[in-house]
Enzyme design. Structure first.
Site, short mmCIF file in Angstrom:
data_model
loop_
_atom_site.label_atom_id
_atom_site.label_comp_id
_atom_site.label_asym_id
_atom_site.label_seq_id
_atom_site.Cartn_x
_atom_site.Cartn_y
_atom_site.Cartn_z
N SER A 203 1.09 -1.16 0.02
CA SER A 203 0.12 0.02 0.07
C SER A 203 0.73 1.12 0.09
O SER A 203 1.92 1.21 0.02
CB SER A 203 -0.94 0.34 1.23
OG SER A 203 -0.09 0.36 2.27
N LYS A 204 0.28 2.39 0.01
CA LYS A 204 1.05 3.58 0.06
C LYS A 204 1.83 3.81 1.20
O LYS A 204 2.80 4.54 1.03
CB LYS A 204 0.01 4.90 -0.46
CG LYS A 204 -0.43 4.92 -1.72
CD LYS A 204 -0.97 6.13 -2.00
CE LYS A 204 -1.52 6.07 -3.51
NZ LYS A 204 -2.93 6.30 -3.70
N ARG A 205 1.70 3.25 2.08
CA ARG A 205 2.48 3.13 3.43
C ARG A 205 3.83 2.53 3.15
O ARG A 205 4.83 3.10 3.74
CB ARG A 205 1.91 2.38 4.48
CG ARG A 205 1.07 3.15 5.46
CD ARG A 205 0.46 1.83 6.60
NE ARG A 205 -0.08 0.68 5.99
CZ ARG A 205 0.41 -0.67 6.24
NH1 ARG A 205 1.68 -0.61 6.52
NH2 ARG A 205 0.00 -1.62 5.28
N GLY A 207 5.24 3.29 0.32
CA GLY A 207 5.94 3.92 -0.62
C GLY A 207 5.13 4.07 -2.08
O GLY A 207 3.97 3.85 -1.82
#
Ligand code: GLU
Length: 449
Positions: A203-205, A207
């Site tokens: 996920s965007k966590r 990167g």
């Protein structure tokens, strides 16, 4: 009897970006089609009108084109088939395989086992009776995902459905629809999810998750394609580098797609990218970093065409991204970009006097060299002579030069570096470095090597 040609598809919803997981799925489909001489089709699942803008579709097309995944035949827009979807739902209703409830049409799930031989998971089996009857056409007559996907895969004569394994629970519903419509289901291949290094779903966590972001970060398309191919597919032998896409096509097989989730390892992507960069002709690389260098005033007119090309060629051995490549080249021609790194400070702090003494000796010796002798060979001879005369190790001469000229301890050989930077500028940088004070704030307490 002729075997039907392989026909696969990538069926993204246009959400505004091409997720790396989607790109990987697209790649596997493309590889499979290319390997077997089949067709790779694209279906845009644009039934969610609000999100299906032209720009969002364009992002997908750009991403696929960038990765070199060429699409056969016309792009199918799912939304265009709505009348056909409605007619099929009405047919199932008329045949008693679906029924009306609150204005919606609900599919009647058959009892009994629904199983298939997944190309990745082998046998997967569900009990039809465990799955509730489900809506295929809403009361506003819009069709639902599990129904349209089957209707369209039949229409497009898809032979293999390769998609994320998060769709496994949808597959029994879809197989039931195939049967209700009198069609053989395709082969299903459910490919593993991509996880971050912490084992959680990417996920965007973790990167950037959009393919376009990696493009902006200076990843080459071939490297991205190579990297994505290794996410869930195991080439079997030692080889991980497939610079020629044809080798990748040749090596790919569904049998070697793994069940266990794939780990998105950025370090590995950068490593691969570095391999691709070092194999790309300098001329091509220069074209990729030209805008960046021009923006910094480092045009061919200002620096010299040849010098720029040579700098690009030399730095291509060490850069992991094209951004880093541009940065490394730029530092060689613009001293204001030098940022001393921790290793440089550490080297200086270890023996500040030795550092300065070496640089003074280097400056003295190099200032006597005539311009025509300012060549990698000439410089190498001088530096070796200097080390010998002063009873210094080569490292004790070369490392301070690297630090003075680039702010870093890792670079091309010192003689090559000096030649690139040029005589006057090299001497200027060395003299500036003589008054540097090492910044030890970040290195104190670190174990010494
Ligand atoms: N639009 C669906 C997705 O993006 C397609 C799934 C499929 O390939 O069947 O997950």
């Amino acid at each position: 009897m002729t075997t039907p040609t392989v026909r696969v598809r990538f069926a993204p919803s246009p959400t505004g970006y091409l997720h790396v997981g989607g790109a990987r799925t697209a790649l596997f489909n493309w590889l499979y089609a290319r390997k077997l001489g089949g067709a790779f089709l694209l279906r845009i699942e644009d039934t969610d009108r609000a999100r299906s803008s032209e720009e969002n579709v364009q992002v997908i097309l750009d991403g696929l084109a960038w990765l070199g995944l060429d699409v056969d035949e016309e792009i199918v827009f799912q939304g265009a088939g709505i009348a056909r979807h409605q007619a099929l739902a009405d047919r199932l209703l008329a045949e008693g395989k679906a029924y009306e409830e609150d204005g919606a049409i609900r599919f009647r799930m058959p009892e009994g086992e629904i199983a298939w031989n997944d190309a990745v998971y082998q046998r997967i089996s569900f009990q039809g009776g465990d799955i509730k009857d489900w809506v295929i056409l809403r009361s506003d007559r819009t069709p639902t995902y599990n129904f349209t996907v089957v209707a369209d895969d039949i229409e497009m004569r898809i032979t293999h459905v390769m998609r994320g394994d998060d769709h496994i629970s949808n597959t029994p519903k879809q197989i039931a629809v195939y049967r209700a419509l009198g069609h053989e289901p395709p082969v299903f291949a459910h490919v593993p999810m991509i996880h971050g290094p912490d084992g959680k779903k990417l996920s965007k966590r973790h990167g950037a998750t959009a393919v376009g972001d990696y493009r902006v970060k200076g990843i080459l398309p071939g490297a991205m394609r190579n990297f994505l191919a290794l996410l869930g597919w195991n080439p079997g032998d030692e080889q991980e580098l497939f610079v020629d896409a044809r080798d990748l096509v040749e090596a790919f097989s569904l049998e070697r797609v793994q069940k266990k989730s794939a780990i998105f390892d950025l370090t590995k992507l950068e490593w691969l990218n570095g391999q691709y960069i070092s194999r790309t002709p300098p001329e091509e690389l220069y074209a990729l970093v030209k805008t960046d260098l021009d923006d910094r005033g480092l045009t061919a007119a200002a620096v010299g065409r040849d010098r720029l090309r040579r700098a690009v060629a030399v730095q291509s051995e060490r850069a992991r991204t094209t951004l880093e490549l541009a940065e490394r080249v730029a530092i060689r021609f613009d001293a204001s970009l030098i940022r001393r790194d921790a290793k440089a400070d550490k080297l200086m702090a270890k023996d500040p006097e030795g550092f300065r003494t070496a640089l003074r000796a280097v400056a003295e010796r190099l200032s006597t060299i005539a311009e025509p002798d300012w060549t990698p060979e000439g410089l190498e001879t001088e530096l070796r002579g200097l080390a010998e005369a002063r009873s210094l190790s080569l490292g004790a001469v070369f490392q301070p030069i690297r630090v003075a000229l680039t702010g870093q301890t890792v670079s091309e050989p010192a003689n090559v570096l000096l030649e690139l930077v040029g005589k006057d500028e090299s001497l200027r940088r060395i003299r500036s470095a003589l008054v540097w004070e090492p910044d030890v704030s970040g290195i104190r307490g670190e174990p010494t090597e």
